[in-house]
Enzyme design. Structure first.
Site, PDB file in Angstrom:
ATOM      1  N   ARG A   1      29.911  45.793  66.412  1.00 37.69           N
ATOM      2  CA  ARG A   1      29.933  45.405  67.825  1.00 37.69           C
ATOM      3  C   ARG A   1      29.672  43.922  68.035  1.00 37.69           C
ATOM      4  O   ARG A   1      30.231  43.304  68.937  1.00 37.69           O
ATOM      5  CB  ARG A   1      28.869  46.231  68.575  1.00 37.69           C
ATOM      6  CG  ARG A   1      28.597  45.814  70.000  1.00 37.69           C
ATOM      7  CD  ARG A   1      27.452  46.645  70.590  1.00 37.69           C
ATOM      8  NE  ARG A   1      26.233  46.543  69.799  1.00 37.69           N
ATOM      9  CZ  ARG A   1      25.365  45.529  69.879  1.00 37.69           C
ATOM     10  NH1 ARG A   1      25.582  44.526  70.706  1.00 37.69           N
ATOM     11  NH2 ARG A   1      24.273  45.524  69.128  1.00 37.69           N
TER      12      ARG A   1
ATOM     13  N   ARG B   1       9.966  72.729  68.334  1.00 37.92           N
ATOM     14  CA  ARG B   1      10.608  72.029  69.455  1.00 37.92           C
ATOM     15  C   ARG B   1       9.853  70.756  69.847  1.00 37.92           C
ATOM     16  O   ARG B   1      10.003  70.264  70.962  1.00 37.92           O
ATOM     17  CB  ARG B   1      10.701  72.971  70.652  1.00 37.92           C
ATOM     18  CG  ARG B   1      11.514  74.223  70.351  1.00 37.92           C
ATOM     19  CD  ARG B   1      11.482  75.214  71.494  1.00 37.92           C
ATOM     20  NE  ARG B   1      12.269  76.405  71.180  1.00 37.92           N
ATOM     21  CZ  ARG B   1      12.408  77.452  72.000  1.00 37.92           C
ATOM     22  NH1 ARG B   1      11.800  77.439  73.181  1.00 37.92           N
ATOM     23  NH2 ARG B   1      13.141  78.495  71.641  1.00 37.92           N
TER      24      ARG B   1
ATOM     25  N   CYS C   1      18.774  52.765  69.348  1.00 33.71           N
ATOM     26  CA  CYS C   1      19.039  52.821  67.904  1.00 33.71           C
ATOM     27  C   CYS C   1      18.176  53.912  67.275  1.00 33.71           C
ATOM     28  O   CYS C   1      18.676  54.773  66.569  1.00 33.71           O
ATOM     29  CB  CYS C   1      18.749  51.468  67.263  1.00 33.71           C
ATOM     30  SG  CYS C   1      19.857  50.156  67.806  1.00 33.71           S
TER      31      CYS C   1
ATOM     32  N   ARG D   1      20.138  56.264  64.586  1.00 30.67           N
ATOM     33  CA  ARG D   1      21.596  56.279  64.452  1.00 30.67           C
ATOM     34  C   ARG D   1      22.114  54.990  63.833  1.00 30.67           C
ATOM     35  O   ARG D   1      23.145  54.972  63.151  1.00 30.67           O
ATOM     36  CB  ARG D   1      22.256  56.480  65.820  1.00 30.67           C
ATOM     37  CG  ARG D   1      22.034  55.315  66.773  1.00 30.67           C
ATOM     38  CD  ARG D   1      22.933  55.311  67.982  1.00 30.67           C
ATOM     39  NE  ARG D   1      22.666  54.142  68.803  1.00 30.67           N
ATOM     40  CZ  ARG D   1      23.270  52.966  68.664  1.00 30.67           C
ATOM     41  NH1 ARG D   1      24.186  52.783  67.728  1.00 30.67           N
ATOM     42  NH2 ARG D   1      22.956  51.949  69.460  1.00 30.67           N
TER      43      ARG D   1
ATOM     44  N   GLY E   1      20.636  51.242  61.974  1.00 30.28           N
ATOM     45  CA  GLY E   1      19.474  50.519  61.478  1.00 30.28           C
ATOM     46  C   GLY E   1      19.832  49.174  60.880  1.00 30.28           C
ATOM     47  O   GLY E   1      20.552  49.101  59.885  1.00 30.28           O
ATOM     48  N   ASP E   2      19.360  48.100  61.509  1.00 30.45           N
ATOM     49  CA  ASP E   2      19.458  46.735  60.982  1.00 30.45           C
ATOM     50  C   ASP E   2      18.388  46.623  59.898  1.00 30.45           C
ATOM     51  O   ASP E   2      17.209  46.435  60.183  1.00 30.45           O
ATOM     52  CB  ASP E   2      19.213  45.757  62.138  1.00 30.45           C
ATOM     53  CG  ASP E   2      19.088  44.301  61.714  1.00 30.45           C
ATOM     54  OD1 ASP E   2      19.048  44.019  60.498  1.00 30.45           O
ATOM     55  OD2 ASP E   2      19.012  43.437  62.610  1.00 30.45           O
TER      56      ASP E   2
ATOM     57  N   ASN F   1      10.691  49.333  62.722  1.00 23.79           N
ATOM     58  CA  ASN F   1      10.777  50.748  63.093  1.00 23.79           C
ATOM     59  C   ASN F   1       9.846  51.607  62.248  1.00 23.79           C
ATOM     60  O   ASN F   1       9.190  52.518  62.771  1.00 23.79           O
ATOM     61  CB  ASN F   1      12.207  51.245  62.959  1.00 23.79           C
ATOM     62  CG  ASN F   1      13.211  50.461  63.776  1.00 23.79           C
ATOM     63  OD1 ASN F   1      14.292  50.119  63.280  1.00 23.79           O
ATOM     64  ND2 ASN F   1      12.886  50.137  65.019  1.00 23.79           N
TER      65      ASN F   1
ATOM     66  N   LEU G   1      23.222  46.063  56.498  1.00 23.37           N
ATOM     67  CA  LEU G   1      22.795  44.668  56.385  1.00 23.37           C
ATOM     68  C   LEU G   1      23.865  43.804  57.020  1.00 23.37           C
ATOM     69  O   LEU G   1      25.048  43.923  56.680  1.00 23.37           O
ATOM     70  CB  LEU G   1      22.640  44.266  54.920  1.00 23.37           C
ATOM     71  CG  LEU G   1      21.330  44.575  54.210  1.00 23.37           C
ATOM     72  CD1 LEU G   1      21.489  44.302  52.713  1.00 23.37           C
ATOM     73  CD2 LEU G   1      20.191  43.730  54.784  1.00 23.37           C
ATOM     74  N   TYR G   2      23.469  42.936  57.933  1.00 23.41           N
ATOM     75  CA  TYR G   2      24.433  41.981  58.479  1.00 23.41           C
ATOM     76  C   TYR G   2      24.795  40.966  57.402  1.00 23.41           C
ATOM     77  O   TYR G   2      23.972  40.630  56.543  1.00 23.41           O
ATOM     78  CB  TYR G   2      23.852  41.292  59.714  1.00 23.41           C
ATOM     79  CG  TYR G   2      23.865  42.177  60.937  1.00 23.41           C
ATOM     80  CD1 TYR G   2      25.047  42.394  61.639  1.00 23.41           C
ATOM     81  CD2 TYR G   2      22.711  42.815  61.380  1.00 23.41           C
ATOM     82  CE1 TYR G   2      25.075  43.229  62.753  1.00 23.41           C
ATOM     83  CE2 TYR G   2      22.728  43.646  62.493  1.00 23.41           C
ATOM     84  CZ  TYR G   2      23.916  43.848  63.170  1.00 23.41           C
ATOM     85  OH  TYR G   2      23.949  44.673  64.266  1.00 23.41           O
TER      86      TYR G   2
END
EC number: 2.1.1.45
Length: 264
Positions: free
Chosen positions: A21, A127, A146, A166, A168-169, A177, A208-209
Site C-alpha cells: 500500500r 469466547r 494491524c 493480519r 506485521g512490520d 506489538n 520487512l520493508y
C-alpha cells in the site's frame, strides 16, 4: 528474544518480494507464530533499544478508549502523528473498538470490561476474544487495525494471550506489538487475580520493508541480552485504573537503537 530474531532471519532469507500500500516494497512470508513464556522475563527486544514510553502510553491510551492523539502528544509519543487529521483525530481505531464497539443497532459494547468480567465469571470460556476489526467502521479509520484480534486462555491459574496480527512490520512494529500485548496480559492477569502464562503471537503477512533490510541485518549481528522484568503496582486491581507510574520495566539493557523510516 530468539523467536523474533528467527523471524527476521527467515524473512530476509526466504521472504517473497511484494508490492504494498505504501509503495515502498516488502519481503514477506504468510503465517508465522512466536511463543513467549511470560515467566521467563518480559519479552522486550534487546538487540536494539525500544522506546518504552511509547509502548506503555499507547496501551494506556487504547484502554481509555481514546482515538485522538492529544494524550500521546502530551506525553511525547509521536507514533500515530502521521495518520492523524488536523484535529488529531484518527477515526474509530483500536480504543473505540475495544471500549465502544458499535453494533448494527447502534448500541455500544465495552469489550474490555466484558472480557475482565467474563474471565472472573467463566475462566474456562472459549469466547474470551476481543476484535478491533469492525467491518462497518473500517472506512472511517485512519489506519485499519494491524493487530486485529486477540484471545485469552486460563489454565492452572495462569492467563495466556494469543494475538492474530493480519499485517506485521517486522522491524519497527512487531517488537512494539510483542511488548504491548505482553504488558496487556500482565495487566489483565492482575485485574482478574491470575498469574501469567504465555503470549502467543500469530502473524498473517509478516514483512520487512525494503528500506529496513540493512537495519535488520545489523540487528542480527548483535547478541541478545537478558530479558528485563516487569513490575506492576500491586495495589492496582482495576484494569482501567493503571497509570504510567504504576508500570516499571527493570533491568532493560539493550543494544543502541537502530533508526529506520516509517512507511506511511
Amino acid at each position: 528474544m530468539k523467536p523474533y530474531l528467527d523471524l527476521l532471519q527467515h524473512v530476509l532469507e526466504h521472504g517473497a518480494e511484494k508490492s504494498d500500500r505504501t509503495g515502498t516494497g516488502t519481503r514477506s512470508v504468510f503465517g508465522w507464530q512466536m511463543r513467549f513464556d511470560l515467566n521467563d522475563g518480559f519479552p522486550l527486544v534487546t538487540t536494539k533499544k525500544l522506546h518504552l514510553r511509547s509502548i506503555i502510553h499507547e496501551l494506556l491510551w487504547f484502554l481509555q478508549g481514546d482515538t485522538n492523539i492529544g494524550y500521546l502528544s502530551d506525553n511525547q509519543v509521536r507514533i500515530w502523528d502521521e495518520w492523524a487529521d488536523d484535529n488529531g483525530d484518527l477515526g474509530p481505531v483500536y480504543g473505540k473498538q475495544w471500549r465502544r464497539w458499535t453494533g448494527p443497532d447502534g448500541v455500544e459494547i465495552d469489550q474490555m470490561q466484558w472480557l475482565v468480567d467474563e474471565i472472573k465469571r467463566n475462566p474456562d470460556s472459549r469466547r474470551l476474544v476481543i476484535s478491533a476489526w469492525n467491518v462497518g467502521e473500517l472506512p472511517q479509520m485512519a489506519l485499519m487495525p494491524c493487530h486485529s484480534l486477540f484471545q485469552f486462555y486460563v489454565v492452572n491459574g495462569k492467563l495466556s494471550c494469543q494475538l492474530y496480527q493480519r499485517s506485521g512490520d517486522i522491524f519497527l512494529g512487531v517488537p512494539f506489538n510483542i511488548a504491548s500485548y505482553a504488558l496487556l496480559t500482565h495487566m489483565v492477569a492482575q485485574a482478574t487475580g491470575l498469574g501469567v502464562g504465555d503470549f502467543v503471537h500469530t502473524l498473517g503477512d509478516a514483512h520487512l520493508y525494503s528500506n529496513h533490510f540493512d537495519q535488520a541485518r545489523k540487528q542480527l549481528t548483535r547478541t541478545p541480552r537478558a530479558l528485563p522484568t516487569l513490575r506492576l503496582n500491586p495495589e492496582v486491581t482495576d484494569l482501567f485504573a493503571f497509570r504510567f507510574e504504576d508500570i516499571a520495566i527493570e533491568g532493560y539493557d539493550p543494544h543502541p537503537a537502530i533508526k529506520a523510516p516509517v512507511a506511511v
